[in-house]
Design a protein around this motif. Structure first.
Motif, PDB file in Angstrom:
ATOM      1  N   PHE A   1    -107.774 -15.178  29.945  1.00  0.00           N
ATOM      2  CA  PHE A   1    -106.553 -15.909  30.097  1.00  0.00           C
ATOM      3  C   PHE A   1    -105.841 -15.899  31.573  1.00  0.00           C
ATOM      4  O   PHE A   1    -105.146 -16.593  32.025  1.00  0.00           O
ATOM      5  CB  PHE A   1    -105.403 -15.489  29.157  1.00  0.00           C
TER       6      PHE A   1
ATOM      7  N   TYR B   1    -105.401 -15.809  35.711  1.00  0.00           N
ATOM      8  CA  TYR B   1    -105.985 -16.736  36.652  1.00  0.00           C
ATOM      9  C   TYR B   1    -106.544 -16.037  37.964  1.00  0.00           C
ATOM     10  O   TYR B   1    -107.541 -16.152  38.713  1.00  0.00           O
ATOM     11  CB  TYR B   1    -104.719 -17.757  37.032  1.00  0.00           C
TER      12      TYR B   1
ATOM     13  N   PRO C   1    -101.533 -15.067  30.473  1.00  0.00           N
ATOM     14  CA  PRO C   1    -102.172 -14.435  31.461  1.00  0.00           C
ATOM     15  C   PRO C   1    -101.613 -13.127  32.044  1.00  0.00           C
ATOM     16  O   PRO C   1    -100.205 -13.260  32.119  1.00  0.00           O
ATOM     17  CB  PRO C   1    -102.064 -15.467  32.559  1.00  0.00           C
TER      18      PRO C   1
ATOM     19  N   THR D   1    -100.818 -20.767  26.022  1.00  0.00           N
ATOM     20  CA  THR D   1    -101.924 -20.208  26.829  1.00  0.00           C
ATOM     21  C   THR D   1    -103.332 -20.861  27.062  1.00  0.00           C
ATOM     22  O   THR D   1    -103.886 -21.225  28.124  1.00  0.00           O
ATOM     23  CB  THR D   1    -102.188 -18.446  26.645  1.00  0.00           C
TER      24      THR D   1
ATOM     25  N   LYS E   1    -103.100 -24.367  28.639  1.00  0.00           N
ATOM     26  CA  LYS E   1    -103.070 -24.220  30.173  1.00  0.00           C
ATOM     27  C   LYS E   1    -104.476 -23.800  30.687  1.00  0.00           C
ATOM     28  O   LYS E   1    -104.621 -24.157  31.815  1.00  0.00           O
ATOM     29  CB  LYS E   1    -101.977 -22.820  30.524  1.00  0.00           C
ATOM     30  N   VAL E   2    -105.319 -22.753  29.991  1.00  0.00           N
ATOM     31  CA  VAL E   2    -106.262 -22.572  30.688  1.00  0.00           C
ATOM     32  C   VAL E   2    -107.539 -23.717  30.383  1.00  0.00           C
ATOM     33  O   VAL E   2    -108.143 -24.035  31.349  1.00  0.00           O
ATOM     34  CB  VAL E   2    -107.053 -21.330  29.519  1.00  0.00           C
ATOM     35  N   TYR E   3    -107.070 -24.646  29.354  1.00  0.00           N
ATOM     36  CA  TYR E   3    -107.804 -25.510  29.123  1.00  0.00           C
ATOM     37  C   TYR E   3    -107.739 -26.566  30.422  1.00  0.00           C
ATOM     38  O   TYR E   3    -108.420 -27.321  31.159  1.00  0.00           O
ATOM     39  CB  TYR E   3    -107.791 -26.247  27.628  1.00  0.00           C
TER      40      TYR E   3
ATOM     41  N   ASN F   1    -106.349 -26.104  33.218  1.00  0.00           N
ATOM     42  CA  ASN F   1    -106.699 -25.473  34.458  1.00  0.00           C
ATOM     43  C   ASN F   1    -108.203 -25.900  34.774  1.00  0.00           C
ATOM     44  O   ASN F   1    -108.837 -26.239  35.735  1.00  0.00           O
ATOM     45  CB  ASN F   1    -106.535 -24.076  34.562  1.00  0.00           C
ATOM     46  N   ARG F   2    -108.913 -25.422  33.860  1.00  0.00           N
ATOM     47  CA  ARG F   2    -110.480 -25.794  33.815  1.00  0.00           C
ATOM     48  C   ARG F   2    -110.617 -27.357  34.072  1.00  0.00           C
ATOM     49  O   ARG F   2    -111.619 -27.709  34.978  1.00  0.00           O
ATOM     50  CB  ARG F   2    -111.125 -25.533  32.712  1.00  0.00           C
TER      51      ARG F   2
END
Length: 385
Positions: free
Chosen positions: A76, A78, A163, A366, A369-371, A373-374
């Motif tokens: 999670f 960055y 994160p 979370t 956001k990770v998705y 961001n990718r």
């Protein structure tokens, strides 16, 4: 320069500011001048490349638990991470073998070093047997990691549900005297352990729990601490063994008790962060008592009392098992979030299981956001920063 902890203004219990301050947007300059507005926003908000340091101590049968904790941090976060793993000699090759098996898309996000268990002052065998095996090692992190400015220490039974960058931001919330951050041991004094049973000084009204501890090591190394042994201050390393000798017949929770004693005499040195950053079974097994988690969801889960490995708190066990079994390259929602929702259906007979939103709210946010961001990284791969 040696510093004394001095009286400070009351500690704010608000969460760190995670976004930018609102205000009038100035025209783009320099490397942002030719970037379209949506892309400029992403570039400006991109996390700093500064390393975050994470320390853990593993002895005995804590190998798997430690690896799952590290996995949750890598999944999670960055910024890049540096893991400082203190372990018995027999565990070092096991850590190296397991971490090498992780896919390169994740191993590029961290570096690690495995250190032997070592105590710079006092009797090593006494320290090693204090409370849990090797747990007292955390007291010596400022002494051993001399080149590290700040780090987050966590117990092996901790899981990140957001994160690590977010808890790292608390360092910027420290005032001029604060050098460490922990969460309260309990939210309700009348049912807290320290307020009922402690035979030694402890911080505040309920004590603090050291399973999640953010530290500015530079400040710790340069501070003289008030204490009950001599009229003048003592440096961190020279204080530890005399403190243990004085209180060893009165402490129950080992190094955590010693930290409570230290910050009882130096309360201005401690920043207290909210309970959702160190959420334990005590926060729900007698009824929900962590308001921050009810509002924001759990940020850091702490499965103490061995709850990942028995059936006393199946909600905690479900989270541990789902993160453990998640294949690194799979879709987070399909292979982590949805299985977690399904497992929670079997926990509603427990008090913790009756508040699934507390456990799910932050991890769902979370993963989104990770998705995102990718997707943004993939779309912006052709742009040079």
């Amino acid at each position: 320069m040696k510093l004394y902890c001095k009286a400070a203004a009351p500690v704010s219990k608000r969460e760190p500011r995670l976004g930018r301050n609102p205000g009038k947007r100035s025209p783009a300059r320099g490397k942002f001048a030719n970037v379209r507005p949506g892309e400029q926003k992403y570039l400006k908000e991109r996390p700093s490349l500064q390393w975050m340091h994470l320390a853990v101590v593993a002895c005995g049968n804590r190998l798997e638990e430690t690896l799952i904790m590290l996995k949750s941090a890598v999944l999670f976060s960055y910024r890049k991470l540096k893991f400082h793993i203190f372990a018995e000699d027999s565990l070092k090759p096991e850590f190296e073998k397991k971490l090498r098996e992780w896919p390169s898309s994740y191993t590029k996000k961290f570096e690690y070093h495995v250190y032997p268990i070592a105590f710079s002052v006092g009797n090593a065998q006494e320290w090693k047997k204090l409370f849990k095996p090797c747990a007292a090692q955390r007291l010596f992190l400022p002494v051993i990691l001399k080149d590290v400015d700040s780090l987050l220490y966590v117990d092996t039974d901790v899981l990140f549900l957001r994160p690590m960058d977010d808890i790292w931001r608390f360092l910027k919330e420290f005032n001029s005297t604060q050098l460490a951050a922990m969460a309260p041991e309990h939210e309700i004094p009348k049912i807290g352990w320290y307020s009922r049973f402690a035979r030694h000084p402890y911080y505040g009204t309920t004590g603090v729990n050291s399973g999640v501890m953010l530290m500015n090591l530079t400040r710790i190394r340069n501070t003289q601490f008030k204490n009950s042994m001599i009229p003048t201050g003592l440096m961190w390393e020279e204080m530890l063994y005399p403190l243990y000798q004085k209180y060893k017949n009165y402490i129950t929770w080992g190094d955590q008790d010693l930290l409570n004693i230290i910050f009882y005499f130096n309360p201005e040195c401690l920043y207290v962060f909210p309970c959702q950053w160190n959420y334990r079974p005590d926060h729900c097994m007698y009824g929900s008592n962590c308001k921050g988690a009810e509002e924001e969801g759990i940020s850091v889960l702490h499965g103490n009392r061995g709850v990942y490995h028995d059936d006393k708190q199946p909600t905690f066990k479900a989270l541990y098992e789902v993160i453990r079994d998640f294949p690194f390259e799979d879709n987070l929602f399909q292979s982590l979030y949805y299985p977690l929702q399904s497992k929670f259906l079997d926990t509603v007979h427990t008090l913790c299981g009756r508040i699934p939103q507390v456990f799910l709210k932050q991890i769902e946010k979370t993963m989104k956001k990770v998705y995102e961001n990718r997707v943004i990284v993939h779309m912006g791969a052709n742009y040079r920063y």
